[in-house]
Motif scaffolding. Structure first.
Motif, PDB file in Angstrom:
ATOM      1  N   ILE A   1     -27.847 -22.184 -46.197  1.00 40.60           N
ATOM      2  CA  ILE A   1     -27.060 -22.504 -47.396  1.00 40.60           C
ATOM      3  C   ILE A   1     -27.233 -21.339 -48.196  1.00 40.60           C
ATOM      4  O   ILE A   1     -26.280 -20.937 -49.036  1.00 40.60           O
ATOM      5  N   ALA A   2     -28.640 -20.971 -48.541  1.00 39.49           N
ATOM      6  CA  ALA A   2     -28.835 -20.009 -49.748  1.00 39.49           C
ATOM      7  C   ALA A   2     -28.269 -18.330 -49.154  1.00 39.49           C
ATOM      8  O   ALA A   2     -27.871 -17.813 -50.102  1.00 39.49           O
ATOM      9  N   GLY A   3     -28.470 -18.170 -48.061  1.00 41.07           N
ATOM     10  CA  GLY A   3     -27.971 -16.720 -47.653  1.00 41.07           C
ATOM     11  C   GLY A   3     -27.169 -16.430 -46.223  1.00 41.07           C
ATOM     12  O   GLY A   3     -27.143 -15.381 -46.020  1.00 41.07           O
ATOM     13  N   GLY A   4     -26.842 -17.604 -45.533  1.00 44.98           N
ATOM     14  CA  GLY A   4     -26.017 -17.591 -44.638  1.00 44.98           C
ATOM     15  C   GLY A   4     -26.547 -17.098 -43.351  1.00 44.98           C
ATOM     16  O   GLY A   4     -27.873 -16.608 -43.133  1.00 44.98           O
ATOM     17  N   VAL A   5     -25.773 -17.115 -42.203  1.00 46.86           N
ATOM     18  CA  VAL A   5     -26.262 -16.498 -40.777  1.00 46.86           C
ATOM     19  C   VAL A   5     -25.597 -15.435 -40.383  1.00 46.86           C
ATOM     20  O   VAL A   5     -24.375 -15.275 -40.602  1.00 46.86           O
ATOM     21  N   ASP A   6     -26.399 -14.393 -40.099  1.00 43.50           N
ATOM     22  CA  ASP A   6     -25.872 -12.991 -39.599  1.00 43.50           C
ATOM     23  C   ASP A   6     -25.514 -12.914 -37.909  1.00 43.50           C
ATOM     24  O   ASP A   6     -26.658 -13.439 -37.302  1.00 43.50           O
ATOM     25  N   LEU A   7     -24.484 -12.542 -37.573  1.00 44.38           N
ATOM     26  CA  LEU A   7     -24.611 -12.344 -36.181  1.00 44.38           C
ATOM     27  C   LEU A   7     -24.063 -10.649 -36.136  1.00 44.38           C
ATOM     28  O   LEU A   7     -23.021 -10.548 -36.356  1.00 44.38           O
ATOM     29  N   ILE A   8     -24.940 -10.230 -35.481  1.00 41.68           N
ATOM     30  CA  ILE A   8     -24.925  -8.734 -35.431  1.00 41.68           C
ATOM     31  C   ILE A   8     -24.683  -8.345 -33.909  1.00 41.68           C
ATOM     32  O   ILE A   8     -25.728  -8.800 -33.031  1.00 41.68           O
ATOM     33  N   VAL A   9     -23.788  -7.499 -33.440  1.00 42.85           N
ATOM     34  CA  VAL A   9     -23.859  -7.088 -31.970  1.00 42.85           C
ATOM     35  C   VAL A   9     -23.478  -5.857 -31.842  1.00 42.85           C
ATOM     36  O   VAL A   9     -22.814  -5.039 -32.233  1.00 42.85           O
ATOM     37  N   ASN A  10     -24.571  -5.228 -31.081  1.00 44.40           N
ATOM     38  CA  ASN A  10     -24.853  -3.887 -30.488  1.00 44.40           C
ATOM     39  C   ASN A  10     -24.297  -3.792 -29.140  1.00 44.40           C
ATOM     40  O   ASN A  10     -24.958  -4.043 -28.243  1.00 44.40           O
ATOM     41  N   THR A  11     -23.162  -3.320 -29.055  1.00 49.92           N
ATOM     42  CA  THR A  11     -22.242  -3.043 -27.681  1.00 49.92           C
ATOM     43  C   THR A  11     -22.922  -2.218 -26.842  1.00 49.92           C
ATOM     44  O   THR A  11     -22.623  -2.141 -25.307  1.00 49.92           O
ATOM     45  N   GLU A  12     -23.877  -1.270 -27.559  1.00 54.36           N
ATOM     46  CA  GLU A  12     -24.673  -0.364 -26.444  1.00 54.36           C
ATOM     47  C   GLU A  12     -25.868  -0.897 -25.781  1.00 54.36           C
ATOM     48  O   GLU A  12     -26.524  -0.273 -25.304  1.00 54.36           O
ATOM     49  N   GLY A  13     -26.077  -2.090 -26.179  1.00 53.05           N
ATOM     50  CA  GLY A  13     -27.434  -2.927 -25.802  1.00 53.05           C
ATOM     51  C   GLY A  13     -28.593  -2.328 -26.304  1.00 53.05           C
ATOM     52  O   GLY A  13     -29.683  -2.733 -25.694  1.00 53.05           O
ATOM     53  N   LYS A  14     -28.570  -1.826 -27.566  1.00 53.33           N
ATOM     54  CA  LYS A  14     -29.792  -1.203 -28.475  1.00 53.33           C
ATOM     55  C   LYS A  14     -30.024  -2.375 -29.363  1.00 53.33           C
ATOM     56  O   LYS A  14     -29.171  -2.959 -30.377  1.00 53.33           O
ATOM     57  N   LYS A  15     -31.285  -2.475 -29.684  1.00 51.76           N
ATOM     58  CA  LYS A  15     -31.582  -3.118 -30.861  1.00 51.76           C
ATOM     59  C   LYS A  15     -31.759  -2.413 -32.090  1.00 51.76           C
ATOM     60  O   LYS A  15     -32.749  -2.287 -32.510  1.00 51.76           O
ATOM     61  N   LYS A  16     -30.472  -2.156 -32.564  1.00 54.06           N
ATOM     62  CA  LYS A  16     -30.247  -1.416 -33.726  1.00 54.06           C
ATOM     63  C   LYS A  16     -28.905  -2.000 -34.762  1.00 54.06           C
ATOM     64  O   LYS A  16     -28.002  -2.235 -33.982  1.00 54.06           O
ATOM     65  N   ASP A  17     -28.992  -2.170 -35.800  1.00 48.50           N
ATOM     66  CA  ASP A  17     -28.182  -2.744 -36.471  1.00 48.50           C
ATOM     67  C   ASP A  17     -27.139  -1.821 -37.228  1.00 48.50           C
ATOM     68  O   ASP A  17     -25.939  -2.131 -37.418  1.00 48.50           O
TER      69      ASP A  17
END
Length: 261
Positions: free
Chosen positions: A91-107
């Motif tokens: 409620i305070a800050g929301g949920v982020d869904l971030i998708v890297n389509t190159e398969g890398k753990k980078k935002d």
């Protein structure tokens, strides 16, 4: 007073939790292992009826039950939490869904959708907060239902980053871009949330086979004052808010490939 009011609201919402799951979430994988083709039709209303409570993972770092899935047009994120502090963080800050389509753990530069974005969450309680603070006993069900409804109504904005066709950072839940979101509260006191995002915003087609990396983040409550946590709740036990946790973002990464019909 504003900061105290917000913490009171979060504490009130946390107190509504009654964990009545038909299964033990701790028996699930911490990160979803399989691709899931979404049921048809999917109605983004936060009620989760079509998902039949069939969560694919319970992430212990964020204390979220979740399903990531897709059909031929959209990617879906479905989450639920009955944990006190986790509900308050959402409620305070929301949920982020971030998708890297190159398969890398980078935002960096990866498409990102955040929901809910609630302006002035400290105003959710209004006179309900005052009535709550004057009580010495349990929480009144009517007050909780009123607060739930105010929270649902207030969850009207979505933050969108790195999706080129969408130039605005904040968009309405009633947008014409095809991104759909909803927040709700179910009968066991759990906070439920759904997102639907067109595959085209990730440069994906139904035929795409590449593995992508996804990052789910709970931003939490970011106070304006200095020093350590303060306010109602404290760190007293399982039925209170953990203030340090509330103010600390939590997250996890996973891998996903599109399911085929």
């Amino acid at each position: 007073m504003k900061k105290l009011s917000l913490l009171t609201v979060l504490f009130m919402l946390a107190r509504t939790c009654i964990f009545a799951q038909a299964f033990d979430p701790k028996k699930l994988e911490s990160v979803q292992k399989e691709s899931v083709f979404a049921p048809s039709p999917v109605k983004i209303d936060g009620k989760l009826n079509e998902w039949n409570n069939n969560f694919k993972a319970y992430n212990r770092n964020t204390r979220l039950l979740y399903i990531l899935s897709n059909d031929e047009k959209n990617m879906y994120l479905v989450v639920k939490s009955t944990d006190f502090t986790t509900k308050a963080k959402i409620i305070a800050g929301g949920v982020d869904l971030i998708v890297n389509t190159e398969g890398k753990k980078k935002d960096k530069d990866a498409p990102s959708v955040t929901f809910p974005v609630i302006e002035h969450p400290e105003r959710l309680g209004g006179n309900i907060s005052e009535r709550f603070e004057n009580r010495n006993a349990g929480v009144d069900t009517e007050l909780m239902n009123q607060l739930h409804q105010r929270t649902i109504i207030a969850a009207k904005q979505i933050r969108v980053l790195n999706i080129k066709p969408i130039t605005d950072t904040l968009i309405s839940i009633y947008n014409t871009d095809g991104i759909k979101t909803a927040l709700n509260f179910d009968t066991d006191g759990g906070l439920t949330l759904e997102m639907s995002i067109p595959l085209k915003y990730f440069n994906l087609t139904p035929e795409s086979t590449k593995e992508m990396a996804y990052h789910i983040v709970l931003n939490g409550f970011q106070p304006e004052w200095g020093g350590g946590p303060s306010g109602p709740g404290g760190n007293g036990g399982p039925n209170t808010l953990n203030m340090f946790d509330l103010m600390t973002p939590s997250d996890f990464w996973g891998k996903y490939s599109l399911a085929k019909k």
